[in-house]
Enzyme design. Sequence first.
Site, short mmCIF file in Angstrom:
data_model
loop_
_atom_site.label_atom_id
_atom_site.label_comp_id
_atom_site.label_asym_id
_atom_site.label_seq_id
_atom_site.Cartn_x
_atom_site.Cartn_y
_atom_site.Cartn_z
CG ASN A 1 -1.98 -1.12 1.10
OD1 ASN A 1 -2.94 -1.00 0.35
ND2 ASN A 1 -1.76 -2.21 1.83
CD GLU A 2 4.60 1.32 -2.86
OE1 GLU A 2 4.97 1.90 -1.83
OE2 GLU A 2 5.34 0.57 -3.52
N PRO A 3 2.33 5.22 -0.99
CG PRO A 3 4.19 6.62 -0.75
CD PRO A 3 3.79 5.24 -1.20
#
Length: 449
Positions: free
Chosen positions: A156-158
Site C-alpha cells: 500500500n504505497e503513498p
Amino acid sequence: MTLLSRERVRVVIQDDHGAMARALAERVASIVREKNAAGEWATLGLATGSTPIGLYRELIRIHREEGLDFSRVRTFNLDEYYPMDPGSHNSYVRYMWENLFKELEIPPENVTVPDGTVPKGDLDEYCRSYDAAIEEAGGIDFMLLGIGRSGHIGFNEPGSPRESRTHLVFLDSITRADAASDFFGEENVPLEAITMGVASIMDAKEIALLATGEHKARIVRRAVEGEVHPDVAATYLQGHPNATFYLDRPASAELTRVATPWLLGEVEWYPRRETEAVIWLSQLVGRSILRLSTKDYRDNHLSSLVAKHGSAETVNGDVFNRVIARIRGKSRLPSGRRVLVFSPHPDDDVISMGGILRKLVENGNEVTVAYQTSGNIAVFDHDVRRYLDFYQRGEAVLGAGAGASDGRMGEIREALARKAPGEVDTPEVQALKRVIREAEAVSALESVG
C-alpha cells in the site's frame, strides 16, 4: 521516571533482532496453541522479506523441538509481485515454502498467496475473492507486517486510502529501487503488485509490525508519532485497537523517547546522554558546542543539564573534551607495523574507516586489506555492458589489436541478453564483475594512500 510519550500506537523495543523474533514467535505460538486446544483453526496473515526470517526460524524451532502442530493453521500472504510465476526466484510463493511452510508441514491447501499469474482482465474478481476467502476463514487472527521506506504496509504505497481492499497497485519508485538487488537491477523489478488493501489489513484481530535497522528509523518515527495520512499507510495502524510496532534498537533510534527524551520530561543525566543532548542542541541552534549559551539550554528543555553542572560553559567544556577524546589522531595509532584489515565487501573498508586507513598509512604502517567476498553480485549487468563498450572504444583509440576481442565480447553480450532476471551468470561474466569490483576497491584505497 516515566516520560510522557508522543507515540500514537503501542511500541515494543527489543535489544536485538533475535530477542524480537523470539518474543513474536512465542506470541504466534500461543495463538496456535489456544486454537488447537479449542479445536479451532488459527488464521495468520504473513509477510515476506528479510525482516521476518528470524521469526520464521524460531517458529520452525518451536515446531521441531516443542512439537507445536501447525496442521490447523491457515495463512494468507499480504502481497505478491505482478506478474510473477510462482516458481520464480523472486516469487513470494517460493519464498514462503522455502522459509516456512515446508518446515512447519502446513498442508498446501491451507496456504494462500496472491496469484501473480491471474490474467489482468480477471484481477478485479480475483482480488474480491481473496478478501472473501479471508472473511470465510473467520478473519485473520494475527497479521504480520513489515514497513517500507515509503511507509507502505503490504504494497500500500503513498496515497493508499483507508478503505482500500485487496487490489493491483503500481509500485513506488522507492520500493522498486529497494528491490533492485533482489532482481539484479531495477529494470527487472515488476511495475505492479497484488496487495491486501489497508482495510483488509485493519480487519485483522491483532497486528504486529516488525522493523529492524537504522535505515527504517525515520519512517518508523513518522508512522508512530506523525499524523495519520494516506501518504504513509503505516500511520493507519494508529487507529487499530490491537496493533504493536516491534522494533530493534536501531529502528527505534529516531523515536522521541530514544533520540531526545529530555523533550518529554526530566531525565537522568549520564555522560553519553549529555553528549548526545549537547550535540543535538548544537545542531538545532546552529552554533558550535563551545558557543552554546544558558538561554540555548533553557529554551530547549535542557535547563536540568545546566543545573547539574552549574553553568553552560562547564557543560560545553566537558562535552567538547569528550568528543575530542574520541577522535583518533595519528599519535594515538600504531606506527611502523603491519596492519591487516578485514572487509566484508570491496569499498566497505574505505566507506567505514577511510580516515583511519589514511592515518595508518601516514604513520608508516604496511596496511593490507583482505576482502572476504569478491562483491561481484553487487555489479549489475548494465555495468558490464558499459565496461565492454569502454574497452571496445579504447581498442579503437589505441589502434593496436583493435577489434581482436570483438568475438569474445559479442559472446558475453549474448550471454547477458539471454539471461533471465536472477539467473546465475556465466563464469566469464562473474569474472568480469569481480574485476570491476577489484578496480573500484583499488581506486578507493589509492584515495586514502
